[in-house]
Design a protein around this motif. Structure first.
Motif, PDB file in Angstrom:
ATOM      1  N   GLN A   6     -23.474  24.761  20.399  1.00  0.00           N
ATOM      2  CA  GLN A   6     -24.189  23.816  21.604  1.00  0.00           C
ATOM      3  C   GLN A   6     -23.370  22.697  21.739  1.00  0.00           C
ATOM      4  O   GLN A   6     -23.126  22.388  22.928  1.00  0.00           O
ATOM      5  N   ARG A  11     -20.102  22.228  21.440  1.00  0.00           N
ATOM      6  CA  ARG A  11     -19.021  22.430  21.870  1.00  0.00           C
ATOM      7  C   ARG A  11     -19.350  22.821  23.564  1.00  0.00           C
ATOM      8  O   ARG A  11     -18.324  22.670  24.259  1.00  0.00           O
ATOM      9  N   ALA A  12     -20.293  23.504  23.975  1.00  0.00           N
ATOM     10  CA  ALA A  12     -20.571  23.825  25.030  1.00  0.00           C
ATOM     11  C   ALA A  12     -20.861  22.593  25.958  1.00  0.00           C
ATOM     12  O   ALA A  12     -20.559  22.709  27.279  1.00  0.00           O
ATOM     13  N   MET A  13     -21.228  21.462  25.480  1.00  0.00           N
ATOM     14  CA  MET A  13     -21.611  20.313  26.384  1.00  0.00           C
ATOM     15  C   MET A  13     -20.440  19.304  26.033  1.00  0.00           C
ATOM     16  O   MET A  13     -20.122  18.403  27.062  1.00  0.00           O
TER      17      MET A  13
END
Ligand SMILES: Cc1cc2nc3c(=O)[nH]c(=O)nc-3n(C[C@H](O)[C@H](O)[C@H](O)COP(=O)(O)OP(=O)(O)OC[C@H]3O[C@@H](n4cnc5c(N)ncnc54)[C@H](O)[C@@H]3O)c2cc1C
Lengths: 162, 293
Positions: free
Chosen positions: B106, B108-110
């Protein structure tokens, strides 16, 4: 501060919601939209209970401002079952494997799994564990969760459902 | 945990962003992934009156690689994009490894690479590999553009060279020389979702004989207020045919250079020992990898 109307697309439905810039996505989903499957845990990004999918990617709704999400596709745990209410194979697999204890981490765990399997349909154990490293289960039921995820991958592969 | 009130701006172009940043000055903070900023605001460590959300600005995003020239990475590029980039894995392995280690799926996705660098935590995952790879940053404001080597951009614990109204817009990574390999390693209290107690990156180029060190950069993280570029390790190894004896000596020199402190994650003594072990490991790995390029 004055509220302004924003449009959010949650589980394929468009909502018009009054917000102020400081409103966090998790609070807007739970309190203003009124769907409460998304959980509020640590509030600091560590526990993953508040995970939702944003354009397919798992994000932490406790660190996301609702106002930044206009035009994005948000999926919460309520959006995973199909229209007839049949559970998604990942949800079914969690049930079948006893991977749900108190259930607080489950929505985030399942959405993170969805994103993982979308990217990597056949993850090995290490990839599964890496994938859910940001979702904490306070009941510590990881063994069954990891098994459920592996089985869900197999189930999706054989049935070719998403 | 709730946030104080602030005004929200979502510019669509780079110019609009620089104009806003210039006009709003010290009242404003740039919002990239928000994984540091929103948390700091929740904890009332920061109370900006305005946020400038740069996620809608295309010019700040993405990774472009051109053979012979190198890579350009937009400041607002997500860590997850870097983690999955094949070019990064092939050409800038240390950065690929560090991207994989940052936070959770999560996070890394943000999170963005620009946010990681501008936050300037001594334990940041991407600063050591970026410095080792010889990265330059491009800084921009309404007044114009300037370039700095990354090691001159991070000037202390959570301090950067950014002046009021300036944004970090992109990273310039030079094309790796022939027979070059880089690698990254880190150590913390657990294997995932930890803040590094020590991290380290090395970028190593060999001579045509495939044994002698031509150029070497070793950078340590979390053992000084800012990324620590080793002086002694290159002094010991450049021009030498590498072997395990020399690597052992170099690792001891790196441990001597480290300036660790004791904190909740590790004692200074442990960190110094970790620097020794990790430098031995990265030097050996980079040497092996460079022989195979
Ligand atoms: C649960 C969790 C785990 C984490 N784990 C790690 C980890 O393992 N390793 C690690 O290194 N970090 C970790 N972090 C910290 C954080 O995720 C990273 O530092 C991240 O890269 C920050 O990027 P961002 O885009 O979210 O930055 P933001 O929070 O948006 O911004 C950070 C700061 O930089 C400024 N800024 C951002 N972009 C620019 C720009 N282009 N120009 C000028 N200023 C800018 C902002 O104003 C702010 O002050 C973790 C965070 C959380 C919440």
């Amino acid at each position: 501060m004055k509220q302004q109307l924003i449009q959010l697309e949650i589980n394929n439905q468009l909502y018009e919601i009054p917000v102020t810039p400081r409103d966090l996505l998790v609070d807007v989903i739970r309190k203003k939209v009124g769907i409460t499957g998304t959980k509020k845990g640590c509030g600091e990004g560590d526990c993953g209970a508040c995970t939702v999918l944003m354009d397919g990617a798992p994000v932490l709704s406790c660190l996301t401002l609702a106002i930044t999400c206009q035009g994005r596709k948000i999926i919460t745990i309520e959006g995973l079952a199909d229209e007839q209410g049949a559970l998604h194979p990942i949800q079914q697999s969690f049930l079948d494997h006893g991977a749900v204890q108190c259930g607080f981490c489950t929505p985030g765990m399942i959405l993170t799994t969805k994103a993982l399997l979308d990217k990597n349909p056949h993850p090995d154990q290490t990839s599964i564990k890496r994938g859910i490293a940001g979702n904490i289960c306070r009941c510590t039921g990881y063994k069954k969760i990891v098994e459920a995820i592996g089985a869900a991958a197999d189930r999706i592969a054989t049935r070719e459902v998403k | 945990m709730y946030l104080d009130e602030f005004e929200y701006y979502a510019p669509k172009t780079a110019d609009e962003t620089f104009e806003l940043a210039g006009r709003l000055g010290s009242q404003a903070k740039v919002l990239a992934g928000g994984t540091d900023l929103i948390l700091n605001m929740k904890q009332s460590l920061l109370k900006p009156q305005c946020l400038i959300d740069i996620n809608g600005v295309k010019e700040f995003q993405g990774l472009i690689y051109e053979a012979g020239k190198g890579a350009v990475i937009g400041a607002a590029t997500k860590i997850s994009e870097l983690e999955h980039s094949a070019v990064l894995r092939d050409k800038y392995f240390a950065l690929h490894q560090a991207a994989r280690e940052l936070g959770s799926t999560q996070v890394r996705a943000m999170a963005t690479i620009g946010g990681n660098i501008c936050n300037a935590s001594p334990a940041a995952e991407t600063s050591s590999p970026l410095v080792a790879l010889g990265t330059k940053v491009v800084i921009n404001s309404a007044a114009g553009e300037r370039e700095l080597p990354l090691e001159d951009f991070i000037i202390g614990n959570r301090k950067t060279a950014l002046e009021q109204g300036e944004l970090l817009v992109k990273f310039l990574l030079p094309e790796p020389a022939p027979q070059t390999a880089s690698c990254y390693t880190n150590i913390g209290l657990r294997n995932a979702m930890e803040i590094d107690a020590v991290n380290m990156a090395v970028n190593l180029t060999l001579e045509a004989d495939n044994r002698t060190v031509k150029v070497l950069r070793l950078v340590m993280g979390s053992v000084a207020p800012r990324p620590l570029v080793s002086v002694e390790v290159p002094a010991l190894l450049v021009g030498q045919a590498l072997n395990s004896n020399l690597i052992e000596k170099a690792a001891a020199a790196a441990a001597g250079e480290a300036q660790p402190i004791s904190d909740i994650r590790a004692t200074a003594e442990y960190r110094r020992e970790a620097v020794f072990v990790l430098s031995r490991r990265v030097l050996q790995e980079a040497f092996n990898a460079a022989q195979e390029v």
